[in-house]
Design a protein around this motif. Structure first.
Motif, PDB file in Angstrom:
ATOM      1  N   SER A  28       6.193  32.625  14.260  1.00  0.00           N
ATOM      2  CA  SER A  28       5.140  32.461  13.253  1.00  0.00           C
ATOM      3  C   SER A  28       3.865  31.902  13.869  1.00  0.00           C
ATOM      4  N   ILE A  29       4.002  30.920  14.744  1.00  0.00           N
ATOM      5  CA  ILE A  29       2.833  30.328  15.401  1.00  0.00           C
ATOM      6  C   ILE A  29       2.155  31.352  16.301  1.00  0.00           C
ATOM      7  N   LEU A  30       2.944  32.079  17.078  1.00  0.00           N
ATOM      8  CA  LEU A  30       2.378  33.100  17.962  1.00  0.00           C
ATOM      9  C   LEU A  30       1.594  34.145  17.168  1.00  0.00           C
ATOM     10  N   THR A  31       2.174  34.599  16.066  1.00  0.00           N
ATOM     11  CA  THR A  31       1.517  35.619  15.243  1.00  0.00           C
ATOM     12  C   THR A  31       0.233  35.084  14.624  1.00  0.00           C
ATOM     13  N   ALA A  32       0.307  33.851  14.083  1.00  0.00           N
ATOM     14  CA  ALA A  32      -0.869  33.267  13.437  1.00  0.00           C
ATOM     15  C   ALA A  32      -2.004  33.047  14.440  1.00  0.00           C
ATOM     16  N   LEU A  33      -1.680  32.556  15.632  1.00  0.00           N
ATOM     17  CA  LEU A  33      -2.710  32.346  16.647  1.00  0.00           C
ATOM     18  C   LEU A  33      -3.347  33.667  17.062  1.00  0.00           C
ATOM     19  N   GLU A  34      -2.527  34.693  17.257  1.00  0.00           N
ATOM     20  CA  GLU A  34      -3.055  35.997  17.660  1.00  0.00           C
ATOM     21  C   GLU A  34      -3.997  36.546  16.595  1.00  0.00           C
ATOM     22  N   GLU A  35      -3.562  36.485  15.335  1.00  0.00           N
ATOM     23  CA  GLU A  35      -4.361  37.075  14.265  1.00  0.00           C
ATOM     24  C   GLU A  35      -5.616  36.271  13.969  1.00  0.00           C
ATOM     25  N   GLU A  36      -5.522  34.940  13.972  1.00  0.00           N
ATOM     26  CA  GLU A  36      -6.706  34.118  13.729  1.00  0.00           C
ATOM     27  C   GLU A  36      -7.679  34.229  14.894  1.00  0.00           C
ATOM     28  N   GLY A  37      -7.143  34.335  16.118  1.00  0.00           N
ATOM     29  CA  GLY A  37      -8.018  34.524  17.270  1.00  0.00           C
ATOM     30  C   GLY A  37      -8.746  35.854  17.198  1.00  0.00           C
ATOM     31  N   ARG A  38      -8.011  36.902  16.858  1.00  0.00           N
ATOM     32  CA  ARG A  38      -8.622  38.229  16.760  1.00  0.00           C
ATOM     33  C   ARG A  38      -9.739  38.246  15.725  1.00  0.00           C
ATOM     34  N   ALA A  39      -9.555  37.492  14.637  1.00  0.00           N
ATOM     35  CA  ALA A  39     -10.549  37.477  13.562  1.00  0.00           C
ATOM     36  C   ALA A  39     -11.898  36.944  14.016  1.00  0.00           C
ATOM     37  N   ILE A  40     -11.902  36.112  15.056  1.00  0.00           N
ATOM     38  CA  ILE A  40     -13.175  35.560  15.544  1.00  0.00           C
ATOM     39  C   ILE A  40     -13.515  36.080  16.946  1.00  0.00           C
ATOM     40  N   GLY A  41     -12.806  37.124  17.389  1.00  0.00           N
ATOM     41  CA  GLY A  41     -13.107  37.724  18.685  1.00  0.00           C
ATOM     42  C   GLY A  41     -12.593  36.948  19.870  1.00  0.00           C
ATOM     43  N   MET A  42     -11.508  36.200  19.681  1.00  0.00           N
ATOM     44  CA  MET A  42     -10.938  35.406  20.772  1.00  0.00           C
ATOM     45  C   MET A  42      -9.526  35.883  21.073  1.00  0.00           C
ATOM     46  N   GLN A  43      -9.220  36.024  22.356  1.00  0.00           N
ATOM     47  CA  GLN A  43      -7.866  36.375  22.767  1.00  0.00           C
ATOM     48  C   GLN A  43      -7.120  35.095  23.132  1.00  0.00           C
ATOM     49  N   ILE A  44      -5.961  34.877  22.491  1.00  0.00           N
ATOM     50  CA  ILE A  44      -5.140  33.706  22.775  1.00  0.00           C
ATOM     51  C   ILE A  44      -3.994  34.123  23.690  1.00  0.00           C
ATOM     52  N   ASN A  45      -3.910  33.474  24.846  1.00  0.00           N
ATOM     53  CA  ASN A  45      -2.805  33.698  25.772  1.00  0.00           C
ATOM     54  C   ASN A  45      -1.844  32.512  25.705  1.00  0.00           C
ATOM     55  N   PRO A  46      -0.715  32.641  25.007  1.00  0.00           N
ATOM     56  CA  PRO A  46       0.201  31.514  24.880  1.00  0.00           C
ATOM     57  C   PRO A  46       1.107  31.356  26.098  1.00  0.00           C
ATOM     58  N   VAL A  47       1.461  30.093  26.367  1.00  0.00           N
ATOM     59  CA  VAL A  47       2.478  29.776  27.371  1.00  0.00           C
ATOM     60  C   VAL A  47       3.482  28.854  26.682  1.00  0.00           C
ATOM     61  N   VAL A  48       4.721  29.301  26.555  1.00  0.00           N
ATOM     62  CA  VAL A  48       5.725  28.568  25.789  1.00  0.00           C
ATOM     63  C   VAL A  48       6.596  27.734  26.721  1.00  0.00           C
ATOM     64  N   LEU A  49       6.810  26.477  26.353  1.00  0.00           N
ATOM     65  CA  LEU A  49       7.762  25.631  27.072  1.00  0.00           C
ATOM     66  C   LEU A  49       9.140  25.894  26.479  1.00  0.00           C
ATOM     67  N   SER A  50      10.039  26.459  27.269  1.00  0.00           N
ATOM     68  CA  SER A  50      11.319  26.951  26.760  1.00  0.00           C
ATOM     69  C   SER A  50      12.466  26.501  27.653  1.00  0.00           C
ATOM     70  N   ILE A  51      13.631  26.317  27.061  1.00  0.00           N
ATOM     71  CA  ILE A  51      14.819  26.002  27.852  1.00  0.00           C
ATOM     72  C   ILE A  51      15.331  27.252  28.569  1.00  0.00           C
ATOM     73  N   ASP A  52      14.891  28.423  28.098  1.00  0.00           N
ATOM     74  CA  ASP A  52      15.290  29.702  28.698  1.00  0.00           C
ATOM     75  C   ASP A  52      14.053  30.596  28.776  1.00  0.00           C
ATOM     76  N   PRO A  53      13.204  30.358  29.762  1.00  0.00           N
ATOM     77  CA  PRO A  53      11.919  31.080  29.837  1.00  0.00           C
ATOM     78  C   PRO A  53      12.071  32.592  29.900  1.00  0.00           C
ATOM     79  N   GLU A  54      13.076  33.070  30.630  1.00  0.00           N
ATOM     80  CA  GLU A  54      13.244  34.514  30.757  1.00  0.00           C
ATOM     81  C   GLU A  54      13.540  35.136  29.394  1.00  0.00           C
TER      82      GLU A  54
END
Length: 376
Positions: A28-54
């Motif tokens: 949900s966060i990834l989708t919201a950031l992508e869509e809100e960023g697109r609305a203002i002409g910004m590309q969001i590149n997320p990096v997630v801290l994960s216990i299983d990155p792969e």
């Protein structure tokens, strides 16, 4: 190619553990950031801290680093435009004394690197160890934006000394999660004809009181109305084991024209969302099973084991059908049958509340991308 309109944001949370609710928060966060960023002409590149990155990278198509490897975490934050902490119940000490220090430590690391930090729709508490109160307050005062998912979390932060005007109460991010286009047809569910009752349970009460009473309620309900009881484990292996325990207690329902089944483990949260969307009624202990149901306009009965269940149900004008200590099987039968018969009326009665929660769930992403744009 990286341009001035590209921002890298690190996201910290309980990710990669394959808990469907927490994975839904991340999606949900990834989708919201992508869509809100697109609305203002910004590309969001997320990096997630994960216990299983792969697994996280494979599942969501984003970059991920190991949450327990300090060097990787530090480099990710160093090369970012900021850090998001959330959502979910990260700052609580019920599951152990190391949880709060870990998540606060990640935020503090970003602050030491002079990166803006944002708290995204978190559920704060319980925090039973008072020594954590001052530490939380100290770290949160340096955050650029704080949002929590319920009034009770805001009140707890205020009691720690955080100013009221710096806290925004928003819905859980998962209220904004939707099914992929073309995959939201409830009629394509596992059983056609029988109304599906989705059931989400977990182990909580050591005496298994609520599970025994729930099993009896479902058994009685299947005698009155032919149904397909579909168990939906949100966290493996625990929820799968709890589901099978209840299934065994219910026993044979086929002689009554009913059916019982259990969903297999899914990797993507939208697969579980699809399961919930096919239900005519959702009976849930897991918070995110109830949030999934609300997002898909599915009538629900919540069994409360934690105040967060009561808080969420209250936001759409509902009360729990019972608790982990006291669940009346006959009340469950009466309410369950009523909702199966009056599902459309339920949807109409709660449509405005649910629509408002969906819209408000996007506020944190909007505020964060607007902040990043303001900094150039």
């Amino acid at each position: 190619m990286v341009t001035a309109s590209t921002k890298t944001i690190v996201i910290s949370g309980y990710y990669g553990f394959r808990n469907s609710g927490d994975e839904a928060v991340l999606k949900s966060i990834l989708t919201a950031l992508e869509e809100e960023g697109r609305a203002i002409g910004m590309q969001i590149n997320p990096v997630v801290l994960s216990i299983d990155p792969e697994w996280t990278t494979r599942t969501y198509g984003v970059r991920a680093v190991h949450r327990m490897k300090l060097g990787e975490v530090r480099n990710a934050i160093k090369n970012s435009s900021g850090l998001i902490s959330g959502g979910g119940s990260l700052l609580q000490d019920v599951t152990g004394s190391k949880t709060i220090p870990y998540y606060l430590g990640v935020i503090k690391l970003a602050q030491w690197m002079r990166k803006p930090t944002f708290v995204y729709a978190q559920g704060i508490g319980p925090v039973n160890r008072k020594l954590f109160h001052g530490v939380i307050a100290s770290v949160f005062r340096r955050c650029k934006y704080i949002s929590v998912r319920d009034v009770e979390s805001a009140e707890l932060l205020r009691s720690m000394g955080i100013q009221d005007d710096s806290i925004q109460v928003v819905p859980d991010p998962v209220m904004g999660l939707s099914l992929p286009e073309g995959q939201d047809d409830p009629k394509s569910g596992p059983t056609r004809g029988l109304p599906i009752i989705g059931v989400s349970v977990r182990y909580w009460n050591p005496k298994r009181t609520e599970l025994n009473e729930l099993a009896e309620g479902l058994r009685l309900l299947s005698l009155r109305v032919p149904v397909h009881i579909r168990f939906l484990p949100f966290h493996f292996p625990g929820d799968d084991e709890a589901s099978r325990y209840v299934m065994n207690r219910i026993g044979n329902v086929q002689d009554n024209g009913s059916r019982i089944s259990i969903a297999k483990e899914v990797e993507h949260p939208q697969d579980m969302l699809r399961e919930v969307s096919r239900s005519s009624l959702l009976i849930g202990m897991r918070l995110h099973s109830l949030i999934y149901a609300a997002s898909q306009n599915v009538p629900m009965l919540g069994v409360s084991y934690d105040p967060k269940i009561d808080h969420f149900l209250g936001r759409i004008g509902l009360l729990p059908i019972g608790t982990s200590e006291d669940l009346d099987p006959h009340a469950l039968v009466e309410e369950g049958e009523r909702l199966l018969l009056e599902g459309e009326a339920w949807r109409l009665n709660h449509a405005t509340q649910i629509a408002d929660l969906k819209a408000e769930s996007r506020i944190p992403a909007r505020r964060i991308v607007e902040y990043l744009r303001s900094k150039g």
